[in-house]
Enzyme design. Structure first.
Site, short mmCIF file in Angstrom:
data_model
loop_
_atom_site.label_atom_id
_atom_site.label_comp_id
_atom_site.label_asym_id
_atom_site.label_seq_id
_atom_site.Cartn_x
_atom_site.Cartn_y
_atom_site.Cartn_z
N ASP A 7 0.84 -1.20 0.00
CA ASP A 7 0.00 0.00 0.00
C ASP A 7 0.87 1.24 0.00
O ASP A 7 2.06 1.19 0.34
CB ASP A 7 -0.92 0.00 1.23
CG ASP A 7 -2.19 0.80 1.01
OD1 ASP A 7 -2.34 1.40 -0.08
OD2 ASP A 7 -3.05 0.83 1.91
N GLY A 8 0.28 2.36 -0.38
CA GLY A 8 0.96 3.64 -0.39
C GLY A 8 0.08 4.72 0.18
O GLY A 8 -1.15 4.58 0.24
N GLU A 42 2.21 3.60 -3.97
CA GLU A 42 1.62 2.29 -4.29
C GLU A 42 2.57 1.46 -5.16
O GLU A 42 2.75 0.26 -4.93
CB GLU A 42 0.30 2.50 -5.03
CG GLU A 42 -0.77 3.28 -4.26
CD GLU A 42 -1.63 2.38 -3.37
OE1 GLU A 42 -1.32 1.19 -3.26
OE2 GLU A 42 -2.60 2.91 -2.80
N ASP A 65 -5.02 -2.47 -2.91
CA ASP A 65 -6.29 -1.76 -3.03
C ASP A 65 -6.24 -0.74 -4.16
O ASP A 65 -7.15 0.07 -4.31
CB ASP A 65 -6.71 -1.12 -1.71
CG ASP A 65 -5.71 -0.08 -1.19
OD1 ASP A 65 -4.85 0.38 -1.98
OD2 ASP A 65 -5.77 0.25 0.01
N HIS A 119 -9.57 -0.12 3.54
CA HIS A 119 -10.28 0.27 4.76
C HIS A 119 -11.55 -0.55 4.97
O HIS A 119 -12.58 -0.04 5.40
CB HIS A 119 -10.62 1.77 4.73
CG HIS A 119 -9.46 2.64 4.38
ND1 HIS A 119 -8.39 2.84 5.24
CD2 HIS A 119 -9.17 3.35 3.26
CE1 HIS A 119 -7.51 3.64 4.66
NE2 HIS A 119 -7.96 3.96 3.47
N ASP A 129 -1.50 -0.53 5.18
CA ASP A 129 -2.00 0.85 5.19
C ASP A 129 -1.49 1.61 6.41
O ASP A 129 -1.04 2.76 6.30
CB ASP A 129 -3.53 0.82 5.18
CG ASP A 129 -4.13 2.22 5.25
OD1 ASP A 129 -3.99 2.97 4.27
OD2 ASP A 129 -4.73 2.57 6.28
#
Length: 291
Positions: A7-8, A42, A65, A119, A129
């Site tokens: 994730d980023g 990302e 995501d 989320h 995240d």
């Protein structure tokens, strides 16, 4: 099989940027830059994961995501490379250093990607995240983040990639305003951006273009809200946008009427754009199929 999430996070997008990947509490890594973009974070998360697991002869399954990242690696990258790192419209590929790094790191690897809604309680995604956000917050505070233990036996980490002028995310606002085109020209280009794969693969970029009270009446007559479109947004077949009319109907409000044509149908569309601060955002959209 190695199962990980990547994730980023960019505070302000662009702004202080963090990236992270996570397998378990003993195998994770994070990093970032003082100034970057969400897409850069990302991409870098997946790139570092690939590099740090390159010594392992195991399949790798990556949860992301970001459909932008997944499509970059699995759908677009090969075509970009064949065209000399140009997109289908002839424009240069964004974040090219990272994309080329991914192309190199994927060579000979057995990797699958799976999209997961952000989320939404996915354990690995939530961990990645949190780590990416913590890295971005560290850079905002002017300190180095906890880079994590990495992967046991991994090759020595390369020097952090330095980004002095991050390429803009596909919200397009800053570049348009700096170039000082007319308000009508700005709105047409923003409408075109909503049709591109880069923007439609990044819900955050779409969210930046849509007003909080945005609504749409589609070709089917269905009324959709901003929340619904952000949950469903995805790349679409190529659409040709031909402007029918564009006019400022009142200060800070522009009505754009255009014809969208694909290989299978044509539709007349109207979009109402409003200026919010220094940005234009779409407030309403309607489409009607042409006979």
């Amino acid at each position: 099989m190695i199962i990980a999430a990547a994730d980023g996070s960019a505070l302000g997008n662009p702004g202080p940027t963090g990236w992270a990947w996570y397998v378990d509490d003993d195998c994770w890594a994070s990093g970032g830059w003082a100034h970057g973009t969400n897409n850069m974070g990302e991409l870098m998360a997946v790139l570092d994961l690939l590099r740090q697991t390159s010594h392992l002869d195991e399949d790798l399954h990556v949860y992301c995501d970001s459909t932008y990242v997944i499509n970059t690696v699995t759908k677009w990258m090969a075509g970009w490379k064949r065209r000399g790192w140009k997109k289908g419209d002839g424009q240069p590929v964004m974040n090219l250093e990272l994309v080329r790094g991914l192309d190199e790191a994927m060579a000979g690897r057995r990797v699958t990607f799976e999209w997961v809604k952000g989320h939404a309680g996915h354990e690995l995604n939530e961990a990645a995240d949190r780590l990416a956000n913590a890295a971005a917050a560290a850079y905002k505070a002017g300190r180095e983040p906890d880079h994590g233990p990495g992967c046991v036996g991994a090759p020595a980490r390369r020097a952090p990639m330095t980004v002095t002028r991050p390429e803009p995310e596909p919200d397009l606002f800053s570049g348009l305003l700096d170039a000082e085109p007319s308000a009508e020209e700005q709105v047409v280009e923003l409408e075109r951006s909503l049709l591109t794969d880069e923007v439609r693969s990044d819900p955050a970029a779409v969210a930046a273009l849509l007003h909080p009270q945005w609504q749409e009446i589609g070709r089917s007559g269905r009324l959709r809200t901003r929340e619904e479109i952000l949950a469903e947004i995805a790349p679409i077949p190529q659409v040709t946008l031909d402007v029918v009319s564009v006019s400022e109907v009142s200060p800070g409000v522009i009505l754009l009427v255009w014809r969208g044509t694909t290989d299978t149908h044509a539709a007349l569309r109207s979009s109402l754009w409003v200026r919010t601060g220094q940005r234009w955002q779409q407030l309403f959209h309607q489409g009607t199929t042409e006979p």
